[in-house]
Design an enzyme around this catalytic site. Structure first.
Site, PDB file in Angstrom:
ATOM      1  N   ARG A 284      12.231 -20.177 -51.398  1.00  0.00           N
ATOM      2  CA  ARG A 284      12.012 -19.733 -52.624  1.00  0.00           C
ATOM      3  C   ARG A 284      10.324 -19.863 -53.204  1.00  0.00           C
ATOM      4  NH1 ARG A 284      17.023 -23.498 -54.829  1.00  0.00           N
ATOM      5  NH2 ARG A 284      18.563 -22.398 -53.563  1.00  0.00           N
TER       6      ARG A 284
ATOM      7  N   ARG B  85      26.703 -11.720 -61.447  1.00  0.00           N
ATOM      8  CA  ARG B  85      27.146 -12.128 -60.274  1.00  0.00           C
ATOM      9  C   ARG B  85      27.759 -13.386 -60.219  1.00  0.00           C
ATOM     10  NH1 ARG B  85      25.279 -17.180 -57.197  1.00  0.00           N
ATOM     11  NH2 ARG B  85      25.206 -16.768 -55.265  1.00  0.00           N
TER      12      ARG B  85
ATOM     13  N   TRP C  53      21.996 -25.757 -62.468  1.00  0.00           N
ATOM     14  CA  TRP C  53      22.441 -27.146 -63.021  1.00  0.00           C
ATOM     15  C   TRP C  53      22.731 -27.046 -64.359  1.00  0.00           C
ATOM     16  CZ3 TRP C  53      18.595 -30.321 -59.964  1.00  0.00           C
ATOM     17  CH2 TRP C  53      18.964 -30.155 -58.485  1.00  0.00           C
TER      18      TRP C  53
ATOM     19  N   GLU D 287      30.332 -14.269 -55.126  1.00  0.00           N
ATOM     20  CA  GLU D 287      29.707 -14.859 -54.050  1.00  0.00           C
ATOM     21  C   GLU D 287      30.929 -15.681 -53.366  1.00  0.00           C
ATOM     22  OE1 GLU D 287      26.775 -19.048 -52.870  1.00  0.00           O
ATOM     23  OE2 GLU D 287      28.075 -18.819 -54.753  1.00  0.00           O
TER      24      GLU D 287
ATOM     25  N   ASP E  47      33.405 -30.398 -62.002  1.00  0.00           N
ATOM     26  CA  ASP E  47      34.039 -29.091 -61.757  1.00  0.00           C
ATOM     27  C   ASP E  47      34.821 -28.758 -63.202  1.00  0.00           C
ATOM     28  OD1 ASP E  47      34.602 -27.444 -59.545  1.00  0.00           O
ATOM     29  OD2 ASP E  47      36.764 -27.870 -59.782  1.00  0.00           O
TER      30      ASP E  47
ATOM     31  N   ASP F 224      29.015 -16.872 -59.247  1.00  0.00           N
ATOM     32  CA  ASP F 224      28.476 -18.106 -58.386  1.00  0.00           C
ATOM     33  C   ASP F 224      29.803 -18.782 -57.980  1.00  0.00           C
ATOM     34  OD1 ASP F 224      26.332 -19.803 -57.172  1.00  0.00           O
ATOM     35  OD2 ASP F 224      27.303 -21.128 -58.671  1.00  0.00           O
TER      36      ASP F 224
ATOM     37  N   ASP G 296      19.893 -19.166 -50.624  1.00  0.00           N
ATOM     38  CA  ASP G 296      20.692 -20.174 -50.012  1.00  0.00           C
ATOM     39  C   ASP G 296      20.396 -20.002 -48.446  1.00  0.00           C
ATOM     40  OD1 ASP G 296      21.758 -21.294 -52.321  1.00  0.00           O
ATOM     41  OD2 ASP G 296      23.597 -19.713 -52.252  1.00  0.00           O
TER      42      ASP G 296
ATOM     43  N   LYS H   6      34.509 -18.928 -54.505  1.00  0.00           N
ATOM     44  CA  LYS H   6      35.822 -19.342 -53.920  1.00  0.00           C
ATOM     45  C   LYS H   6      36.125 -20.739 -54.358  1.00  0.00           C
ATOM     46  CE  LYS H   6      33.303 -21.851 -50.185  1.00  0.00           C
ATOM     47  NZ  LYS H   6      33.243 -22.042 -48.528  1.00  0.00           N
ATOM     48  N   HIS H   7      35.339 -21.499 -55.195  1.00  0.00           N
ATOM     49  CA  HIS H   7      35.710 -22.674 -55.798  1.00  0.00           C
ATOM     50  C   HIS H   7      36.488 -22.619 -57.204  1.00  0.00           C
ATOM     51  CE1 HIS H   7      33.223 -25.009 -53.070  1.00  0.00           C
ATOM     52  NE2 HIS H   7      32.427 -23.992 -53.332  1.00  0.00           N
TER      53      HIS H   7
END
Ligand SMILES: *[C@@H]1O[C@H](CO)[C@@H](O)[C@H](O)[C@H]1NC(C)=O
Ligand SMILES: *[C@@H]1O[C@H](CO)[C@@H](O)[C@H](O)[C@H]1NC(C)=O
Ligand SMILES: *[C@@H]1O[C@H](CO)[C@@H](O)[C@H](O)[C@H]1NC(C)=O
Ligand SMILES: *[C@@H]1O[C@H](CO)[C@@H](O)[C@H](O)[C@H]1NC(C)=O
Ligand SMILES: *[C@@H]1O[C@H](CO)[C@@H](O)[C@H](O)[C@H]1NC(C)=O
Ligand SMILES: *[C@@H]1O[C@H](CO)[C@@H](O)[C@H](O)[C@H]1NC(C)=O
Ligand SMILES: *[C@@H]1O[C@H](CO)[C@@H](O)[C@H](O)[C@H]1NC(C)=O
Ligand SMILES: *[C@@H]1O[C@H](CO)[C@@H](O)[C@H](O)[C@H]1NC(C)=O
Ligand SMILES: *[C@@H]1O[C@H](CO)[C@@H](O)[C@H](O)[C@H]1NC(C)=O
Ligand SMILES: *[C@@H]1O[C@H](CO)[C@@H](O)[C@H](O)[C@H]1NC(C)=O
Ligand SMILES: *[C@@H]1O[C@H](CO)[C@@H](O)[C@H](O)[C@H]1NC(C)=O
Ligand SMILES: *[C@@H]1O[C@H](CO)[C@@H](O)[C@H](O)[C@H]1NC(C)=O
Length: 532
Positions: A366, A225, A107, A251, A196, A227, A319, A230-231
């Site tokens: 976690r 990596r 975040w 990812e 976004d 994150d 996840d 695909k967004h």
């Protein structure tokens, strides 16, 4: 000659950039340990730390730090891992939200500052240096799709982006199958909006490129990596990864190889999510479908840019529910845990798996690792060590061969049996489980040299191939076997350290006599010298 030049260049790179600036090819032979920084190790470790509890259900910071990781690199390295993927490092919101605190690091509030909970800039640099001193790589988790404001929809306190045109217009993603929505709308919800970032705005893209290039150099990062890959649209990733200048592992959360394939064109590698799903279902019960796993791999081999070599193969991550929350059967678990290490891809182990942690879905998966006391006798610690050593031994004699020849699957008459051929290694897996009553066996043809001696590195039992290099191998209580030619045990003897070449062989096999063993050793030394 070439290799000494490579060494010189690597050393020069190390001292100028403070990083190996590792390329995709350099990452191919690596093995990655993924950890959640807040949950791996506390700073100033002492025995009293094992009394610092961590209730995962609270979703709050538990106290892990970068210094804690430095203090426990022996633990990671002794299992044979030579790269560490840590949580995102930048400053997150400090609020305790309806979904807890930002202990996971996803975040982002300020991309230009570090997360003070994990330590200082000096600590992070020291972690990087400590890894490099061990010839290990640092992989940073990078979040550039979205940010979270402490003031909800008021984005003025975000850094470096805060202007309205630096974010996409507000709409929440409701349909994961609508790619326009996946890219243009916001993840999260009205309780915790995730703004976004507008990666269609050229000045935003330039700022992100400058940012990643700076972070990589400042902290000596060897790989990133990506994150939520695909967004963001594909061309962004092509530019971004080029500016990062180091290995990238994206990812792309999807069970569909044809959805993932285009992303293999714009980043070095992808986390192998399409085979993750059939992997889990194949081994979570004796009813699992092994051929669905095989079909997925074969599809990926056909349509990814570099077959399945440039993938990160995993069984667990932060996840997904831990595999051991789905079954308690040791044989099934051992088969599943073995998979990532015997495929074409780069193995990724999620911290805690080696200790048999059983947490289910987020946030239960976690758990704090210090509660295990970093027990080197943990349930799967030595299994990890063996698998990493086996993979290294398979790579060593003919580097280009193991890392460039795609795995194939050898037909078995029983659909519960899987034989994965990746010379010089053959992995025999099964989902019959530990309670299978009847005997089952794998049969492999032309797998090894005629009459060659082969060892299962998991049990250290030996078998001799028949005159055509084939063999039939009985499964013992549903456990997997990883076969390698005996001569690959090597001089370091990290595999089967107690194995004597004169040990009595078990099963169908025969042992070498001391005289034969001596000849093998002499031949090996001869071959080694011939190549030096
Ligand atoms: C760790 O110990 C050092 C020296 O004792 C101290 O300076 C530092 O503040 C401690 N760090 C934490 C996070 O407690
Ligand atoms: C940890 O807690 C246990 C049980 O309360 C106690 O016996 C032990 O002394 C504590 N260890 C340390 C180092 O404080
Ligand atoms: C970082 O490493 C340097 C060099 O080893 C050391 O002098 C320094 O104390 C370390 N810093 C921290 C915060 O541990
Ligand atoms: C989050 O924390 C900031 C700083 O303490 C505060 O101003 C803000 O109101 C908090 N936001 C929420 C949603 O609680
Ligand atoms: C947005 O938040 C800032 C403080 O972060 C505050 O100064 C400003 O007034 C807020 N804007 C609105 C429209 O509420
Ligand atoms: C996909 O989402 C976009 C943006 O929300 C919307 O305009 C479009 O109609 C959607 N397409 C489909 C097929 O639902
Ligand atoms: C992916 O998962 C969805 C939903 O479970 C399913 O409908 C679809 O068939 C799966 N696709 C593949 C390629 O496995
Ligand atoms: C296993 O999966 C394959 C798809 O890869 C499918 O064709 C087959 O019917 C499945 N077998 C069973 C028993 O479900
Ligand atoms: C595994 O065993 C534990 C402890 O006995 C139990 O709580 C759990 O439900 C079992 N898990 C499964 C998937 O059977
Ligand atoms: C095999 O039996 C053991 C002990 O009864 C049980 O814990 C385990 O879950 C069983 N395995 C399977 C795959 O059913
Ligand atoms: C494996 O079996 C399939 C179907 O039974 C057959 O088409 C294929 O040729 C076999 N492959 C080998 C290598 O024997
Ligand atoms: C495979 O072997 C096991 C153990 O003998 C048996 O239970 C199972 O039915 C066999 N599966 C098939 C598909 O033949």
């Amino acid at each position: 000659m070439i290799s000494s030049l490579t060494v010189v260049l690597t050393v020069v790179t190390f001292f100028t950039l403070g990083s190996y600036a590792a390329t995709a090819d350099q990452w191919r032979s690596r093995s990655i340990y993924q950890l959640v920084t807040d949950r791996f190790a506390l700073a100033n470790d002492s025995s009293s730390n094992s009394n610092v509890t961590c209730d995962t259900s609270l979703r709050q910071y538990c106290g892990g730090t970068w210094q804690g990781i430095i203090d426990h690199l022996d633990y990671i390295q002794d299992m044979g891992f030579d790269a560490v993927w840590i949580s995102p490092v930048v400053a997150n919101i400090e609020n305790t939200t309806a979904y807890g605190q930002a202990y996971h690091g996803y975040w982002t509030q300020d991309m230009t500052s570090l997360n003070p909970h994990f330590g200082t800039a000096e600590d992070l640099k020291n972690l990087s240096a400590a890894l490099h001193a061990r010839d290990m790589y640092l992989m940073l988790d990078v979040v550039v799709n979205d940010m979270v404001s402490p003031n909800g929809l008021n984005l003025t306190s975000l850094v470096p982006f805060s202007a309205p045109d630096q974010f996409h217009q507000l709409c929440y993603i409701t349909d994961d199958n609508n790619q326009t929505e996946v890219q243009q709308c916001w993840p999260g919800d009205s309780t915790l909006p995730r703004a976004d970032i507008n990666t269609d705005n050229p000045s935003v893209v330039t700022a992100l490129e400058t940012w990643i290039s700076g972070v990589v150099q400042e902290y000596g990062v060897d790989g990133i990596r990506l994150d939520s890959a695909k967004h963001i649209h594909s061309s962004f990733w092509a530019w971004f990864t080029e500016n990062a200048g180091v290995f990238s592992l994206g990812e792309v959360l999807s069970n569909d190889t044809s959805y993932v394939a285009p992303y293999t064109q714009v980043m070095d590698a992808v986390l192998e999510y399409p085979s993750y799903y059939p992997l889990v279902s194949a081994f979570s019960s004796p009813q699992g479908n092994l051929s669905a796993l095989v079909d997925t791999i074969e599809s990926a081999q056909n349509i990814y840019k570099s077959s399945t070599f440039m993938t990160g193969t995993f069984l667990e991550n932060h996840d997904q529910p831990r595999f051991t929350s789905l079954t308690n059967d040791t044989a099934l678990i051992t088969n599943a845990i073995t998979w990532p290490f015997i495929t074409d891809g780069i193995p990724v182990l999620y911290y805690g798996q080696e200790q048999g942690y059983q947490g289910g879905s987020d946030p239960n998966n976690r758990e704090a690792l210090w509660l295990s006391n970093f027990d080197t006798n943990g349930p799967y610690v030595s299994h990890m060590k063996t698998l990493n050593a086996a993979r290294k031994a398979a790579i060593a004699p003919q580097t280009s061969y193991f890392l460039t020849n795609p795995m194939t699957f050898m037909n078995q008459s029983n659909s519960s049996m899987l034989a994965v051929s990746k010379p010089p290694m053959i992995a025999l897996l099964t989902n019959v489980g530990s309670n299978a009553t009847e005997d089952v066996a794998w049969t492999v043809h032309s797998a090894f040299g005629a009459h060659e001696y082969v060892i299962d590195v998991l049990t250290c039992n030996t078998i001799q191939a028949d005159s055509k290099g084939g063999m039939t191998v009985k499964a013992l209580k549903g456990m997997p076997q990883v076969l390698m030619p005996m001569n690959l045990l090597g001089k370091s003897r990290s595999l089967c350290p107690n194995f004597q070449f004169s040990d009595k062989a078990t099963g169908a096999g025969h042992s070498l006599s001391p005289r034969q063993a001596t000849l093998v050793v002499i031949a090996l030394v001869g071959i080694t010298l011939a190549f030096v």
